[in-house]
Write a protein that holds these residues in place. Sequence first.
Motif, PDB file in Angstrom:
ATOM      1  N   THR A   2      43.197  96.676   4.507  1.00 28.41           N
ATOM      2  CA  THR A   2      42.363  95.670   5.144  1.00 28.41           C
ATOM      3  C   THR A   2      40.899  96.006   4.889  1.00 28.41           C
ATOM      4  N   TYR A  31      54.917  88.056  14.151  1.00 29.94           N
ATOM      5  CA  TYR A  31      53.477  88.093  13.907  1.00 29.94           C
ATOM      6  C   TYR A  31      52.918  89.409  14.439  1.00 29.94           C
ATOM      7  N   GLU A  33      49.148  90.881  14.876  1.00 34.57           N
ATOM      8  CA  GLU A  33      47.726  90.607  14.776  1.00 34.57           C
ATOM      9  C   GLU A  33      46.985  91.879  15.154  1.00 34.57           C
ATOM     10  N   THR A  45      37.169  92.604  12.795  1.00 29.45           N
ATOM     11  CA  THR A  45      37.976  91.817  11.865  1.00 29.45           C
ATOM     12  C   THR A  45      39.401  91.760  12.386  1.00 29.45           C
ATOM     13  N   SER A  47      43.318  90.989  11.349  1.00 27.82           N
ATOM     14  CA  SER A  47      44.264  90.842  10.250  1.00 27.82           C
ATOM     15  C   SER A  47      45.586  90.356  10.827  1.00 27.82           C
ATOM     16  N   ARG A  50      52.498  88.126   8.924  1.00 27.83           N
ATOM     17  CA  ARG A  50      53.606  87.261   9.345  1.00 27.83           C
ATOM     18  C   ARG A  50      54.821  87.614   8.511  1.00 27.83           C
ATOM     19  N   VAL A  59      53.407  87.433   4.733  1.00 23.74           N
ATOM     20  CA  VAL A  59      52.110  86.814   4.525  1.00 23.74           C
ATOM     21  C   VAL A  59      51.069  87.616   5.299  1.00 23.74           C
ATOM     22  N   VAL A  60      50.013  88.052   4.611  1.00 22.43           N
ATOM     23  CA  VAL A  60      48.929  88.793   5.240  1.00 22.43           C
ATOM     24  C   VAL A  60      47.661  87.961   5.127  1.00 22.43           C
ATOM     25  N   THR A  61      47.009  87.758   6.253  1.00 21.55           N
ATOM     26  CA  THR A  61      45.781  86.973   6.284  1.00 21.55           C
ATOM     27  C   THR A  61      44.701  87.791   6.970  1.00 21.55           C
ATOM     28  N   GLU A  62      43.539  87.863   6.371  1.00 17.06           N
ATOM     29  CA  GLU A  62      42.391  88.481   7.032  1.00 17.06           C
ATOM     30  C   GLU A  62      41.504  87.362   7.546  1.00 17.06           C
ATOM     31  N   ALA A  63      41.257  87.384   8.826  1.00 15.48           N
ATOM     32  CA  ALA A  63      40.416  86.351   9.425  1.00 15.48           C
ATOM     33  C   ALA A  63      38.951  86.677   9.203  1.00 15.48           C
TER      34      ALA A  63
END
Length: 103
Positions: A2, A31, A33, A45, A47, A50, A59-63
């Motif tokens: 991350t 999930y 978070e 941050t 992250s 899912r 699925v990895v998402t960085e907000a």
Amino acid sequence: MTRCAGCRHRLDDESSCLVVCMHGSLMGDEYVECYYRCPHCGACTMSVVRERFLGDEVVVTEAAVLSEEEAQRRLAVIARCPEPWNKRCRCEAHREYFGDALD
């Protein structure tokens, strides 16, 4: 791995950047978070990981960087949970955090 959404500095669990993670199960998907505090710029941050119930895809998402107010609001909710790592927890904090949408 991350990276800080503000300055792109590498954040990892061993450098004590990880603040806390909240786990939940929604419609069969897990999930996770996680919230990180950057030691370089101080940004928070989030992250999201899912793990899909159907299929092998993770699925990895960085907000984007969260405002300090929003970060503190979310962290306060998580702090009320006795087991934020337990995706099966149904305490008030878990239900509030995930909008009463838990399995």
